[in-house]
Design a protein around this motif. Sequence first.
Motif, mmCIF file in Angstrom:
data_model
loop_
_atom_site.group_PDB
_atom_site.id
_atom_site.type_symbol
_atom_site.label_atom_id
_atom_site.label_comp_id
_atom_site.label_asym_id
_atom_site.label_seq_id
_atom_site.Cartn_x
_atom_site.Cartn_y
_atom_site.Cartn_z
ATOM 1 N N UNK A 190 -7.382 10.438 -20.206
ATOM 2 C CA UNK A 190 -5.474 9.763 -20.247
ATOM 3 C C UNK A 190 -5.061 9.293 -18.786
ATOM 4 N N UNK A 191 -5.487 10.333 -17.939
ATOM 5 C CA UNK A 191 -4.699 10.437 -16.805
ATOM 6 C C UNK A 191 -5.714 8.806 -15.453
ATOM 7 N N UNK A 192 -7.110 9.361 -16.322
ATOM 8 C CA UNK A 192 -7.459 8.125 -15.419
ATOM 9 C C UNK A 192 -7.590 6.654 -16.210
ATOM 10 N N UNK A 193 -7.529 6.509 -17.264
ATOM 11 C CA UNK A 193 -6.742 4.616 -17.431
ATOM 12 C C UNK A 193 -5.464 5.067 -16.708
ATOM 13 N N UNK A 194 -4.510 6.179 -16.318
ATOM 14 C CA UNK A 194 -3.113 5.510 -15.964
ATOM 15 C C UNK A 194 -3.265 5.714 -15.024
ATOM 16 N N UNK A 195 -4.020 6.346 -14.095
ATOM 17 C CA UNK A 195 -4.623 5.546 -13.048
ATOM 18 C C UNK A 195 -5.015 4.507 -12.432
ATOM 19 N N UNK A 201 0.874 -0.617 -0.166
ATOM 20 C CA UNK A 201 0.065 0.222 0.234
ATOM 21 C C UNK A 201 1.127 1.266 -0.098
ATOM 22 N N UNK A 202 2.409 1.232 0.545
ATOM 23 C CA UNK A 202 2.816 2.521 1.105
ATOM 24 C C UNK A 202 3.381 2.573 -0.697
ATOM 25 N N UNK A 203 3.631 1.647 -1.284
ATOM 26 C CA UNK A 203 4.409 1.191 -2.516
ATOM 27 C C UNK A 203 3.638 2.365 -3.539
ATOM 28 N N UNK A 239 13.360 4.619 -2.574
ATOM 29 C CA UNK A 239 14.446 4.349 -3.468
ATOM 30 C C UNK A 239 13.866 3.277 -4.859
ATOM 31 N N UNK A 240 12.961 2.578 -4.739
ATOM 32 C CA UNK A 240 11.889 1.688 -5.352
ATOM 33 C C UNK A 240 11.073 2.752 -6.038
ATOM 34 N N UNK A 241 10.712 3.460 -5.425
ATOM 35 C CA UNK A 241 9.787 4.359 -6.198
ATOM 36 C C UNK A 241 10.742 5.465 -7.290
ATOM 37 N N UNK A 242 11.418 6.178 -6.025
ATOM 38 C CA UNK A 242 12.978 7.078 -6.640
ATOM 39 C C UNK A 242 13.281 6.142 -8.342
ATOM 40 N N UNK A 243 12.997 4.660 -8.458
ATOM 41 C CA UNK A 243 13.476 4.067 -9.720
ATOM 42 C C UNK A 243 12.219 4.309 -10.432
ATOM 43 N N UNK A 256 0.294 8.223 -7.286
ATOM 44 C CA UNK A 256 0.847 9.701 -7.971
ATOM 45 C C UNK A 256 1.752 10.416 -8.456
ATOM 46 N N UNK A 257 2.739 10.079 -8.482
ATOM 47 C CA UNK A 257 4.107 10.829 -8.179
ATOM 48 C C UNK A 257 4.215 9.730 -10.084
ATOM 49 N N UNK A 258 3.922 9.012 -10.337
ATOM 50 C CA UNK A 258 4.389 8.704 -11.712
ATOM 51 C C UNK A 258 3.622 9.451 -12.836
#
Lengths: 303, 439
Positions: A217-222, A79-81, A164-168, A87-89
């Motif tokens: 597209x945002x919807x699809x992406x999310x 869940x954290x990930x 670190x993983x999210x950054x990656x 949202x970030x990506x």
Amino acid sequence: MAGKRRFNYKTKEGLQGYLFILPWIIGFIVFTAGPLLFSFAASFTNYNVTSQMDFIGLSNYEKLFSGDQLFWTSLYNTLYYVLFSVPLTTAGAILLSALLNRDIPGMRLFRTIYYLPAVLSGVGVYLLWMQLLEPGTGMVNTVLAWFGIQGPNWLFDPEWTKPALIFMKLWSVGGGMLLYLASMQGISKSLYEAAEIDGANAWQQFTRITIPMITPVIFFDIVTSLIGGFQIFQEAYVMSNGEGGPVNSMLFYNLYMWQKAFEAFDMGYAMAMSWILFVIVFALTIVNLKLAPKWVHYEGGGK
Amino acid sequence: MKRFKWVPVLLILMLVLSGCNGFTKGGSGAEEVEAEGDKVTLDFWTFWGSEIRRPIIEQIIEDFNNSQDEIEVKHTFIPWGDIWTKELAAIAAGDPPDVVINDINATALRGKNQQAENLSKYLEEDDISGDFYEELWNATLYEGDSYGIPFNTDTRVLFYNKDAFEEAGLDPEQPPKTWDELREYADKLDVKNGDKYERIGFYPLFGVGTDVWMMNADNVNFIDENSEVQVNTPAKLQTLEWLKSWHDKYGENNINSWKAQMESQQANPFFSGDLAMLVQQPTFYTQIRDYAPDLNFGVALLPEKEPGNGHTSWGGGFVAEIPYGAENPDASWEFIKYLTGKEAQEYWAVKNFDNVANVEASESAASSDEFDDNGKMVYELAVEAMPQTMLTPVPLAAPDFTTLVNPEFDNVYLGKKTPEQAMKDAQAAVEKLIEQNAN
């Protein structure tokens, strides 16, 4: 041609249609629906692939919810990930595509450069990042040191493994960018011209025209990255040697499920886990679909 | 146009049928073990695909094929990450390979789950159990029956830099024998420039994990053969305290920076003299030979906790086994017997510089002319360490307990828990898992 008149035109067309999609239907039943149902049935057993499959009722589910500390750890990690990476990506991809949606010379080159990481994938990239994130000699901390920042111990510090993983992951926003870019280029120029005449500045144009126009597209992406995010496995498997990293901070849901299935051979238990994940993702997707009409703008207005 | 209307239907039928063909192909294992003349063909799965190991195992297979004319073995290389999940799927589908190399530590678990064939009927006729190190053989047993024959193995020994010893005023022929000596020597071998280390004498967790030192101290696995949880024992707790004191001595940053260098093979700080002692597998010698041929080094048994406690080391290994439901178990057995026999084992040992399970082969490899002096020194010590090397077989009561234990050790090194608290929590967590699995 004895059966010539057996079906009327409509039924015949329908049958032909089914005939055409038959390969897919067979594939779906044999390779997707079948295993799906099997795993549902087997989640109520002590199935271990080879020697036993006895009905044990809800016992697997009971164990998961009442006594398995690692189940909660893995769910928390996942869940954290998802909570941070989705949202970030998404925001990263939108910003990037807005930047790359300009008419300046050499833009094609930039687009290629930013898209490139999305093409590279898999184990090679993870190994590369393990080197980049090396606390002492890695590139990331070396660059941070130039600015006087003492970089964290990334993959060795349980507080920093997930960031670190999210950054990656952010490194490869190029894939999402491509979708947004395509959609942004489809926005009619006349809208911007009209806004300009009305005196809207660039930021206003971005928030009032660009964003609403690309909401589908945002919807699809999310939706897709939410589902993808819950399935995170490879990264943690490679970067922690299949063990879950320091203090189990990279023990994601699917990694724990894999350990139960292929190390403890408790396949029934793992199948129960997979169904819980299915329910979670399913519920979230329903919520998403219900919320969509409130913010997603489809051109033409009709639904 | 009317007469063409069945064309698409035909096309689809063809597609469907060609799809079905995929099934028949995968389903008929009998074809694969097809007799060439009277010969039985065996499919042998290993994960040895490297340019060093592959030719060696293939040479052994060729020798076997030439040694008789009834069985023909074919080698299938499957990468490390896939081999056992693929094997499991093949067993479940009823079409397994004939012989597979598998992890020795989970052999009993596979026996219990009927993933491997029970070998006792062959052993009754042909008892080869005495040919192998006892600890290895015992790891293959489930309820007294063997489900795999030990192939290769390893152990952990102490490598030390003789030049650094002399520099620090230590006798290079007297490596540390106890934990106290280890600490004393390390203090002498440390070279500090202000706050920064230039040479680290020794850090116990480079090369091996917390568990290895716990086995060394306690001589008992985390879960013993009676399914009793032996995590929070006095010796293991003392080990954790001892390891924590090393961690505090050097500090997180120095440890991480040395560890990072160790991961890139050539730049290992042991080769450059920046690390004076290191626990490693005997095969580490091949890296010294290739990357630091001038290094003046020695090897020693793992130091003991206190005099008389025993130089217990830790190892793992692999077995050759017959997957459950294999077509020609008799032929598979013949091949396994060859693989684990003296000749093949010695060849593997000498060519790979690897420890093997067969005692006789192991001992005669130690005096092989193919090794140089250093090689002989390391191999002889490895053979000496073998009888004192413990395995940690996967406990049937809780196969995946390590996910509960290792994070607690991490917590101690990170300063988040005291060793007492961590060991208590780990003990409780494992007990709970066993209790859950029992229901």
